[in-house]
Motif scaffolding. Structure first.
Motif, short mmCIF file in Angstrom:
data_model
loop_
_atom_site.label_atom_id
_atom_site.label_comp_id
_atom_site.label_asym_id
_atom_site.label_seq_id
_atom_site.Cartn_x
_atom_site.Cartn_y
_atom_site.Cartn_z
N GLU B 751 1.01 -1.44 0.00
CA GLU B 751 -0.08 0.06 -0.09
C GLU B 751 0.90 1.30 0.01
OE1 GLU B 751 -2.82 0.09 3.43
OE2 GLU B 751 -2.31 2.08 3.55
N GLY B 767 -5.47 9.64 -0.02
CA GLY B 767 -5.69 8.70 -0.90
C GLY B 767 -4.62 7.30 -0.71
N SER B 768 -5.01 6.39 -1.18
CA SER B 768 -4.24 5.17 -0.98
C SER B 768 -4.21 4.30 -2.43
CB SER B 768 -4.61 4.40 -0.18
OG SER B 768 -4.77 5.12 1.21
N PHE B 769 -3.33 3.72 -2.63
CA PHE B 769 -3.26 2.75 -3.50
C PHE B 769 -2.79 1.31 -2.88
CE2 PHE B 769 -1.10 0.17 -6.79
CZ PHE B 769 -1.72 -0.19 -7.57
N GLN B 802 -6.45 -4.87 -6.83
CA GLN B 802 -5.88 -3.78 -6.34
C GLN B 802 -6.88 -2.49 -6.66
OE1 GLN B 802 -2.68 -4.12 -9.14
NE2 GLN B 802 -4.22 -3.72 -11.12
N VAL B 804 -7.54 1.99 -5.81
CA VAL B 804 -7.40 3.16 -5.22
C VAL B 804 -8.54 3.67 -4.47
CG1 VAL B 804 -7.27 5.84 -6.08
CG2 VAL B 804 -6.55 3.88 -7.53
N GLU B 805 -8.24 4.19 -3.27
CA GLU B 805 -9.22 4.85 -2.41
C GLU B 805 -8.86 6.27 -2.18
OE1 GLU B 805 -9.19 1.66 0.08
OE2 GLU B 805 -7.57 2.46 1.31
N LEU B 806 -9.99 7.07 -2.13
CA LEU B 806 -9.66 8.57 -1.94
C LEU B 806 -10.99 9.21 -1.04
CD1 LEU B 806 -9.43 9.84 -5.61
CD2 LEU B 806 -7.78 9.54 -3.87
N THR B 827 -14.04 4.89 -4.12
CA THR B 827 -13.30 3.59 -4.26
C THR B 827 -13.41 2.82 -5.42
OG1 THR B 827 -13.88 3.03 -1.90
CG2 THR B 827 -13.17 1.39 -3.14
#
Lengths: 482, 1086
Positions: B751, B767-769, B802, B804-806, B827
């Protein structure tokens, strides 16, 4: 600082105590991990009986295909729409999982049995194998090529489908071996373990020989040599009287007959006499009519056309009173059917004692008497020119038609057996159901819904479908050449 | 908000000794104690940590400065020269990036330094519109979190973080309350031991959804909810944390005595856009052949001598049960179902042939929800306590359905000695339900099967209601054969009111959740916690079908299941803090956890029906009852774990965790597994402090692995002991083959994330990837039945997720009287099955009616719907050119064509909050984009003749339903096998087969919902009488939930509705409509 140990000490003791044999927590005190072989065999026998006797539109639709019964509500199945209710899937699943798998498990427990007499174990294992042969033969006659050599092995999750002809040849070999291993002087399953013969080995030997004939005669049109060889070799050891008939009477008031469940407990009123059979019974003054069927609400015998939905089921005959009892027996294999094979064998020129007509008459008489007919009724029925062997069908019928026709009547209630014979004799001709979605089904398609081989075993499925000429109901099995 | 300066109180002067004991207290702005605050000297070693009531005692040299810091507060320096007591008031640190986050094992950390994704929302935020199931209140509020809820009363809520990781295992997030796991099993009829195979309820075979066990959590007791999304955050919780953790921190006792009262009333009505619209031009009938004397077929049943009148008459085809019958004509008088009900005013009367004046929607009623709670808390120097009771009563929109819930709680802390604190918490929950909604294709009990699939449009449900309530009999529209003496029975379907009021289920569950703990502050740097916690519930559920229901005597039954669940956790946890150098700080953690689970159940049912009406007991069985089915299983996991956090100058931090589990459910030679996590964060803002528009900024990266063990009893075969057949014993093999070669499952995850805020924290982004691989999954995979088994446990597969969440927050407007806050969560998760087990290309997750399966197929996303489709020619659906089915579609014979993917493309939620003086208005729009849902309702409705698309006029201006040779029928769009455009007119009639293949009924499951809306009025303090008033606060709110389904593509149903939580999604049968609810809530604080 010392006080820390006041906490750590008890906790580590606890931890130590728990880690000793942690796997022991994985047990289940409510289910056994080892069982004796007998009750597994009993379970398989019960399910074989149940599957064959069942009339549910979801599980066993052969009565409709051979036009004994029609279906007033789920007429779809009578219209050959088998996949709608997962019929091929359920049939496949019951035979492989409920029957074969438990037979196989019973055998493998016996193979490690050191406490019973070897002679008893040998008998038991041979008896198990006879039923395995019967069940595989039923699968072949239902579908064509099926998993066999790699079947019943949970380490092979995608078993290949073997060639139907090769399987049936091997089944005959297995029966020969089984017969050689059974000795009637020695014990086998107990009377409560064996629901069919109560462990009577002599009867099992007769059944094994009769089953050999049944399989071999099915192949007669494509492999006359085998049929003849087997028939002539096994005839004297096969059923010679009703004394050795294999009639399941497994059903009790708890393990009720599946038909009783549908008609009585489930209150189904949509299983009707099919017009095809009803009109025949009436035309031939058949003494079995009042046993096969009841009357409609006006006291008349009326059959319903196959494939038609009927809103007023009261206008038609329902199945006979014998099916309204919880304990209705199921004739699994019997002398009657063997007599028809003998008649047929003589017509094919095999060396079998007697004449075709004698065996034909005997078979009809056995059937009428099984369904409560008197000797007088037998004589009267046989005396009719339409029935008498020499004149049946106005004298124009071939032996195939004569034997096929009467065997169709005599196998009433045994949908799967009748279905196989109907495909072999191609007689009588079935009436196309109203709204049929296909022509007459010559086989069941492979499971495609709930236990779909298409999904679970796609590569081998595709190969099998190609090998038999397409996974369709119109594909004929290899022995169905006429 | 104005910043308050710290308050320094000088109460005396003393200057005799070199050092004195200086007592003090640290409080927040409200005067509540701040426990765990660090009090240390600015210029020398030594320091203490405040206790639970915020107090401390330090050896004071009578001069110098103390630094007081606590997570979530701005650090303070205090000159203690000459002080004998000290009261320090800390100011809460500003905004989201400075929040305190409760992490694994309840360890508080500044969000500032957290090296993994964690999103916190307050309990009030989650419970804004007074949800009974707190999980439902999370929808759209947290990125990376997928919530799916159905429309059943008390139904379960699917809570999945960052996509499904396990093929067939549990994918639900782990719930943890104050550091203790809280069971969240989805309890459905599935768990009914009588069911064979892994699923019956969730594949639509009927049964009930008893909710997910986390619904027991009392929403009024929640201070904050933190969602730990990735494995790095959750690895310390062991194997169950692979799916992420929902960490709930409950409220703490505050100083003084505080009382909060809450009372709410909510009313709900079905959203008609999620319910059927029936055609109203043709009534009951199929392809029936009725032998009328004239030889014509009117579609009605001809009766020569109706009711002994001597005259002929026509009756409805009551058994149809389809609506392909004669066209309605009010001048036509027909004997309908009510003509055979002796108590009916229309007994023996023919009535006009018209569509039912009251359609199926009449059956639905107003749902009423009533919620009352009282919470009491307090704290003093010696300890704190909390006491509460909440009662919720929900009456569903189906007749005779009620779910009530009682939640009791007590917790307290007590300071036994200076450094030793004892605490205990006890929660008791008691749920009681009657008439939960039956799900799926259970025609006897789920009326939607008739409403949506196989009904008769001439039926008036108001008349059905009256018919039932006249004598409480099963007066059904579906008589078996009404003109015969024995035919006045229900053929397939009961009167729906009979089913609701006679064939209901009921259940209750009592649950205890509590713990006792001792906390010992051994030294200034070492803290030790020992805790024993227990989570235990017992459930009793009974189902019935009354004598007189469809299916004859054998159709009646009574079944009961008693089940129990228990989990005990023993935790020992040591935490330490070391200031290695002035710039380098080390936090350590060492612990053990022993978990013991116990499950057992017993199921019994009557056999072949009941004898005495209305007596629901096993003894009232028509035949000897079968032996009960008993299950027992246990699991023990011993875990050891350690963790360390190294912080450099408060802007770089490095985390490492390690855990080793030994599980009882794995083969004994391979039952231990290790996992670890490494993570780091860098507050780059530290170097950019002079950038005026930047308020904060942090980068984080991590990597972790989490292991998982097998389900209990999956490593060895267990036989089934069946009911004896007379004196014969019947044993059978299991249908699922066990496997003693199983190895632990593993999820590896990576992550990277960015947290940044601008413009004095008016705008922020988190945000995360992430990327995860779940390998060696333990799966009871469906296998070819030719193996002799239906399922086998295998280690199979590698699923990749996999995404992305923001999360975006902003305050576009902020003035003294008015503010506007926006909170957006988005998401996007992509998953893919990378591999399965030797030779397997596909795993069937569920098999449904209609030859539809849900699959995990190599190379495809997890959750592919497969079924039949058209035969295509040049990309166009092909119609038959000749024969009886000319003009009708050719349908492919194979049923393994992909027809849909149940995973959404993305999900999002946006909350807008407006505050104007004492008013606040907030609404949440919840969006799901993409994904598929198959509707058996629509698929079967085409056979049922219910769809409006099958009536009306065709291109020639003739009724579509007329036969083709009379100019009826329609031209189906497509081509003939030669590739030419279809011009053949064909029938719309399809009472037993389907015109369209299944693929037509796989719909896009997107939706946009106005999920929540609330308008709250905070009564100003002035009105209450100022700060000294006994009444501290009054909030009056108007609340709405599911008020508006703004957009959807699935006709006549809610695309979100499902059978229950779990892996089986994307299929509807007998779906329930959405309930739009509006309520009023009053909150009083004393």
């Amino acid at each position: 600082m010392k006080k820390i140990f006041l906490f750590i000490l008890p906790m580590s003791l606890l931890l130590g105590a728990c880690t000793k044999d942690i796997s022991s927590y994985n047990g289940n005190s409510k289910a056994p991990t080892t069982v004796p072989a007998g009750p597994l065999f009993t379970y398989a026998e019960y399910w074989l009986n149940y599957s064959l006797a069942d009339c549910s539109a979801y599980d066993n639709i052969f009565r409709h295909i051979v036009e004994y019964w029609s279906q007033a509500t789920n007429e779809d199945v009578a219209q050959y729409n088998f996949n709608l209710y997962n019929v091929p899937d359920n049939w496949w699943q019951r035979l492989y999982v409920n029957v074969l798998s438990n037979l196989h498990a019973s055998d493998s427990i016996l193979s490690q049995d050191v406490t019973d007499l070897p002679a008893t174990v040998a008998n038991e294992r041979a008896i198990i194998d006879v039923l395995e042969v019967y069940t595989f033969n039923t699968l072949v006659n239902s579908f064509g090529n099926v998993p066999y050599s790699q079947a019943l092995n949970p380490n092979i999750l995608t078993p290949v489908f073997d060639d139907a002809k090769t399987i049936q040849a091997d089944l005959l070999t297995r029966l020969t071996t089984d017969i050689s291993k059974m000795t009637s002087a020695n014990a086998s399953f107990t009377s409560t373990q064996d629901l069919l013969y109560g462990g009577n080995v002599a009867n099992w030997i007769a059944l094994a020989n009769s089953l050999k004939i049944q399989i071999a005669m099915t192949l007669a049109d494509v492999d006359n040599t085998t049929a003849q060889t087997v028939m002539e070799a096994s005839n004297s050891a096969a059923f010679q009287s009703t004394a050795t008939d294999a009639v399941w009477s497994s059903f009790t008031t708890i393990y009720y007959d599946p038909i009783y469940y549908s008609l009585v407990l489930d209150g189904r009123t949509d299983y009707l006499a099919c017009q095809t059979l009803m009109d025949t019974l009436i035309a031939y003054n058949d003494p079995r009519l009042p046993t096969f069927f009841g009357t409609n609400t006006s006291g008349q015998y009326v059959g319903s056309p196959i494939g038609l939905q009927e809103a007023s089921t009261g206008a038609f005959s329902k199945p006979g009173a014998i099916y309204y009892t919880a304990t209705c027996p199921y004739p699994f294999m019997d002398y009657m059917a063997m007599e028809f094979y003998r008649a047929e064998a003589i017509e094919r020129g095999y060396n079998v004692p007697g004449t075709a007509e004698q065996h034909y008459d005997t078979a009809i008489a056995l059937s009428i008497r099984y369904y409560g007919g008197t000797n007088a009724q037998v004589q009267a029925y046989l005396a009719q020119p339409s029935v008498a062997y020499s004149t049946a069908g106005g004298g124009t019928w071939t032996w195939r038609q004569k034997i096929g026709f009467q065997k169709w009547l005599a196998l009433y209630g045994r949908g799967m057996d009748s279905y196989t014979e109907l495909r072999r004799f191609d007689w009588p001709t079935m009436v196309p159901p109203v709204g049929a979605i296909s022509g007459f089904p010559y086989r069941m398609t492979y499971p495609a819904t709930t236990v779909s081989e298409q999904v679970l075993n796609p590569v081998n499925y595709a190969q099998a479908a190609a090998a038999i000429g397409g996974d369709n109901v119109s594909t004929k099995l290899y022995w169905d050449v006429n | 908000m104005a910043m308050l300066a710290f308050v320094l109180t000088v109460t005396g002067l003393q200057a005799m000794a070199q050092t004195i004991k200086l007592p003090g207290k640290v409080m927040d702005e409200k005067g509540d104690p701040v426990p765990g605050a660090s009090v240390r000297f600015a210029d020398q070693r030594g320091g203490v940590i405040t206790t639970d009531d915020g107090t401390f005692t330090i050896n004071s040299p009578l001069k110098g400065e103390l630094i007081i810091s606590a997570l979530g507060f701005t650090e303070k320096k205090v000159d203690i020269t000459g002080l004998t007591t000290l009261t320090v008031s800390l100011v809460k640190a500003n905004k989201e990036l400075d929040e305190v986050v409760v992490t694994a094992y309840g360890i508080k950390r500044a969000k500032n330094t957290l090296p993994y994704a964690a999103q916190t929302i307050s309990g009030d935020e989650a419970n804004k519109v007074r949800v009974t199931n707190i999980s439902a209140g999370l929808s759209g509020k947290v990125s990376g979190l997928q919530i799916i809820q159905n429309n059943e009363i008390g139904g379960s809520v699917n809570v999945v973080i960052r996509g499904a990781k396990s093929l067939t295992g549990n994918n639900q997030a782990l719930f943890v309350i104050d550091g203790v796991p809280f069971d969240n099993t989805t309890i459905t009829s599935n768990t009914n031991p009588a069911a064979s195979g892994p699923s019956t309820q969730n594949s639509g075979q009927g049964g009930y959804d008893f909710g997910n066990a986390a619904s027991d959590i009392n929403p009024d007791d929640i201070e904050t909810i933190t969602v730990l999304k990735g494995a790095a955050a959750s690895a310390l919780y062991g194997s169950r944390a692979a799916n992420g953790v929902i960490m709930i921190t409950t409220k703490k006792g505050r100083s003084g005595t505080n009382i909060t009262l809450n009372s709410g009333l909510t009313l709900g009505r079905m959203d008609k856009t999620t319910f059927v619209k029936l055609q109203n031009q043709y009534g009951a009938g199929r392809s029936d052949y009725f032998p009328n004397p004239t030889g014509t077929n009117t579609g009605f049943v001809y009766v020569a001598n109706i009711f002994g009148s001597g005259s002929p008459g026509f009756t409805t085809n009551t058994t149809a049960p389809r609506s392909w019958g004669p066209a309605f004509n009010k001048n036509l008088l027909i004997y309908q179902w009510d003509a055979f009900d002796p108590s009916s005013p229309t007994y023996e009367k023919a009535t006009p042939w018209v569509a039912g004046a009251h359609g199926p929607a009449y059956f639905y009623q107003t749902a009423i929800s009533n919620n009352n709670s009282i919470m009491l808390d307090g704290a003093s120097a010696k300890g704190s306590y909390k006491l509460g009771y909440t009662r919720t009563l929900d009456k569903g929109d189906m007749p005779n359905s009620t779910v009530s819930r009682n939640q009791f709680l007590f917790s307290g802390t007590y300071k036994i000695a200076d450094r030793l604190t004892a605490s205990a918490s006890a929660n008791y929950y008691y749920d009681n339900a009657l008439g939960r909604y039956s799900t799926g294709y259970d025609a006897d009990r789920n009326p939607n099967v008739v409403f949506r699939q196989y009904g008769e449009t001439n039926v008036d449900y108001k008349e059905q209601k009256e018919a039932y309530f006249r004598h409480y009999q099963n007066i059904t529209w579906n008589w078996t054969a009404p003109t015969t003496a024995t035919g006045l029975t229900a053929d397939f379907y009961n009167n729906p009111y009979w089913s609701a009021f006679q064939n209901y289920e009921d259940d209750n569950r009592g649950r205890f959740f509590g713990n006792t703990a001792l906390n010992y502050q051994a030294t200034d740097w070492l803290n030790i916690l020992a805790r024993i916690s227990i989570d235990e519930y017992n459930m009793f559920e009974e189902e019935r079908s009354a004598l007189g229901s469809e299916g004859g005597v054998a159709g009646s039954y009574y079944r009961r299941t008693n089940s129990s669940f228990g989990e005990i956790n023993y935790d020992l946890l040591a935490t330490g803090t070391h200031q290695l150098t002035s710039n380098l700080k080390l936090n350590e953690l060492l612990g053990t956890n022993i978990r013991k689970d116990n499950n057992s159940s017993i199921y019994a049912s009557t056999n072949q029906g009941l004898v005495i009406p209305l007596l629901y007991s096993i003894a009232n069985s028509a035949a000897t009852p079968n032996a009960p089915t008993e299950l027992q299983s246990a699991q023990v996991v011993d875990g050891y774990f350690a963790g360390a956090t190294l912080t450099y100058k408060d802007f770089l931090s490095l985390d490492g965790t390690f855990r080793r589990d030994i599980s009882s459910t794995l083969p004994s030679n391979n039952n231990a597994f290790d996992y670890y996590g490494v993570s780091g964060s860098w507050i780059f803002f530290q170097h950019l402090k002079d950038v005026p528009w930047l308020s904060s900024g942090k980068l984080r990266v991590n990597y972790a692995t989490v292991g998982n063990s097998a389900p209990p009893q999956s490593t060895y075969d267990q036989y089934t002991v069946n009911t004896n057949l007379g004196s014969s014993y019947l044993y059978s093999l299991p249908t699922t083959k066990a496997n003693n070669d199983l190895v632990p499952e593993r999820t590896n995850s990576e992550e990277a994330g960015l947290e940044i805020a601008f413009l004095k924290n008016r705008l922020g982004l988190d945000g995360s990837f992430y990327h995860t691989n779940s390998i060696n999954q333990i799966v009871p995979t469906q296998v070819s039945n030719a193996t002799g088994y239906e399922y086998k446990y295998v280690n199979a597969g590698n699923i990749e997720n996999q995404g992305v969440e923001l999360s975006l927050f902003g305050t576009p407007i902020q003035t003294r009287n008015f503010s506007w806050d926006v909170n957006l969560n988005w998401t996007r998760n992509r998953n893919k099955v990378l591999s399965l087990k030797n030779g397997l290309n596909n795993i069937v997750l569920a098999s449904f009616q209609g030859s539809v399966t849900l699959n995990a197929t190599v190379g495809k996303p997890y959750g592919i719907l497969e079924s039949g489709t058209y035969v295509y020619t040049n990309g166009q659906p092909t119609v038959n050119a000749t024969g009886a089915s000319a003009g009708l579609y050719e349908v492919a014979t194979n049923t393994n064509t992909p027809i849909g993917n149940v995973n959404p493309n993305w999900m999002g939620g946006i909350t807008n909050t407006f505050r104007y003086k004492a008013f606040s208005l907030s609404f949440l729009i919840d969006v799901r984009q993409g994904g598929s849902v198959f509707s058996l309702d629509q698929y079967y409705a085409q056979m049922g003749g219910l769809l409006p698309s099958t009536v009306g006029l065709n291109d020639l201006g003739n009724p579509k339903r007329d036969s083709v040779d009379q100019g009826g029928g329609v031209i189906y769009p497509g081509v003939t096998p030669d590739g030419k455009k279809n011009t053949i007119r064909a029938t719309v009639f399809s009472s037993t087969s389907t015109v369209y293949p299944q693929s037509k009924f796989a719909y896009d499951a997107s939706y946009i919902k106005l999920r929540e809306a609330s308008l709250t009025y905070h009564l100003p303090e002035k009105v209450l009488g100022g700060a000294q008033s006994w009444l501290k606060g009054v909030d009056l709110s108007l609340l709405g939930r599911n008020l508006w389904l703004i957009h959807k593509n699935l006709p006549m149903a809610d695309p979100e509705d499902n059978f229950s939580a779990g892996n089986v999604q994307g299929y509807q049968s007998g779906a329930y409509p959405t309930v739009r609810s509006l309520g009023l809530n009053l909150k009083l604080k004393f």
